[in-house]
Design a protein around this motif. Structure first.
Motif: not given
Ligand code: PEP
Length: 247
Positions: A107, A145, A150, A152, A188-189, A191-193, A197
């Motif tokens: 990361r 994860d 952050a 992205s 999952r992406l 949920g992150l970005i 995504a």
């Protein structure tokens, strides 16, 4: 985003081998997908010069997380960009295994790549023992994860799912296994970005070759491939580019 056919030359190639680049560019002047080759660092500038004005983009295979300093043998993201790279592969399983790279380090490297204006191609993948233990999605999820920076976006990050046991072995997961992981990664992406995504390219990597490319590219949530051995020859990589362009 266009789909992406990315090649990783690893520690292979030479100035003489750049003739393959000329052949690739001549055979695929305007593919419907993006086309990227990542040679060893000493070949980046020469490959980028040969690729100038063509559809071929050039990338590095790793960069340091810092921008400069006492790091013998390493290169910074800005150095790759200055040499003509537009992308950098990060967290390839060979770097995770051979150089002990953690997802946290990956990361940090991806953050350095983005700061230098490079697109980060972040690799994830389970070992055979992890798959046999039923831990594939847990492993991939934890890697995702911790590895992606952050902020992205679909324009700045690409994810490559590469089962370690499929790299350079001639073995590939079943199509259902690839589809399962790619569907999991897309969700999952999100949920992150969030909305980014949906457009972020998810590549499959591991023994992709002309004979299996089309069936892999027909899978949902597969937006291209990261190709090792078959990227060394223009004819083979060109056939994969053609399959992705047709997908
Ligand atoms: C790779 O190195 O990323 C890779 C997928 O290798 P291969 O295509 O040779 O399995």
């Amino acid at each position: 985003m266009k789909k992406l056919a990315a090649g990783n030359w690893k520690m292979n190639g030479s100035m003489a081998a750049l003739a393959e680049v000329d052949a690739l560019i001549a055979a695929h002047p305007a593919p419907a997908c993006e086309m990227l080759l990542c040679p060893p660092t000493p070949l980046i500038a020469a490959m980028a010069a040969r690729a100038e004005g063509s559809a071929l983009q050039v990338g590095g295979q790793d960069c340091h997380q810092n921008s400069s300093g006492a790091h013998t043998g390493d290169v910074s993201a800005a150095m790759l960009a200055e040499a003509g790279a537009s992308h950098v592969i990060l967290g390839h399983s060979e770097r995770r295994a051979d150089h002990g790279e953690s997802s946290d380090l990956v990361r940090q490297k991806a953050e350095a790549a983005l700061a230098a204006g490079l697109i980060a191609v972040v690799c994830l993948g389970e070992t055979e023992a992890e798959r046999d233990a039923g831990a594939t999605l847990a492993v991939i999820g934890a890697q995702l994860d911790a590895s992606i920076p952050a902020g992205s976006t679909a324009a700045t990050v690409v994810i490559a799912y590469e089962p370690v046991w499929a790299i350079g072995t001639g073995r590939t997961p079943t199509l259902a296994q690839i589809a399962e992981v790619h569907g999991f990664l897309r969700a999952r992406l999100a949920g992150l970005i969030g909305a980014e995504a949906a457009g972020l390219r998810l590549l499959y990597g591991g023994s992709v070759k002309p004979s299996n490319a089309a069936e892999i590219f027909a899978l949902p949530e597969v937006d291209g491939a990261l190709v090792g051995g078959a990227s060394l020859k223009a004819a083979d990589f060109g056939a994969i580019v053609a399959a992705l362009s047709a997908a």
